[in-house]
Design a protein around this motif. Structure first.
Motif, short mmCIF file in Angstrom:
data_model
loop_
_atom_site.label_atom_id
_atom_site.label_comp_id
_atom_site.label_asym_id
_atom_site.label_seq_id
_atom_site.Cartn_x
_atom_site.Cartn_y
_atom_site.Cartn_z
N TRP A 69 1.06 2.59 3.80
CA TRP A 69 -0.77 2.62 3.82
C TRP A 69 -0.99 3.22 2.56
O TRP A 69 -0.61 4.61 2.98
N ILE A 127 -7.24 2.28 -5.40
CA ILE A 127 -6.73 1.26 -4.35
C ILE A 127 -6.46 1.68 -3.26
O ILE A 127 -6.71 3.04 -2.45
N ASP A 128 -6.35 1.05 -2.32
CA ASP A 128 -6.29 0.79 -0.81
C ASP A 128 -6.13 -0.12 -0.30
O ASP A 128 -6.85 -1.08 -0.13
N LYS A 129 -4.58 0.18 0.24
CA LYS A 129 -4.14 -1.23 0.55
C LYS A 129 -3.00 -0.86 1.96
O LYS A 129 -2.19 -0.09 1.86
N ALA A 130 -2.09 -2.10 2.28
CA ALA A 130 -1.19 -1.48 2.69
C ALA A 130 0.02 -2.64 1.51
O ALA A 130 -0.59 -3.78 1.16
N VAL A 131 0.75 -2.39 2.18
CA VAL A 131 2.90 -2.37 1.18
C VAL A 131 3.20 -2.87 1.86
O VAL A 131 4.19 -1.32 3.05
N ASN A 178 -3.51 5.18 -0.69
CA ASN A 178 -4.60 4.73 -1.34
C ASN A 178 -4.88 5.78 -2.24
O ASN A 178 -4.00 7.04 -2.45
#
Length: 85
Positions: free
Chosen positions: A15, A27-31, A17
């Protein structure tokens, strides 16, 4: 502009951020923990511009591949232990 990036490292999905110096979320997301996704993340971080610092809650072991990709992009990495958060 200073940008702080935090990555919660995990085996399959990290995750990510990123916030700027005014605490705006960039940015705030799963990778996914695969080469294509991590290279895309590194490129996305570079496009943010500014002075980037990337904090990882885990180093070595499950974070080794992530570290290698980010270091290859010339990004500054720091260890931020979970207990500090």
């Amino acid at each position: 502009m200073r940008i702080s990036v935090g990555i919660d490292v995990a085996k399959d999905v990290h995750w990510v951020n990123a916030i700027d110096q005014d605490a705006r979320v960039l940015i705030d997301k799963a990778v996914a923990n695969d080469q294509e996704a991590l290279e895309a993340l590194a490129a996305e971080l570079r496009r943010l511009g500014g002075e980037l610092v990337v904090g990882l809650d885990v180093t070595g072991s499950i974070a080794s591949f992530l570290e290698a990709v980010l270091l290859a992009e010339g990004l500054a990495l720091v260890h931020v232990p979970g207990i500090a958060v």
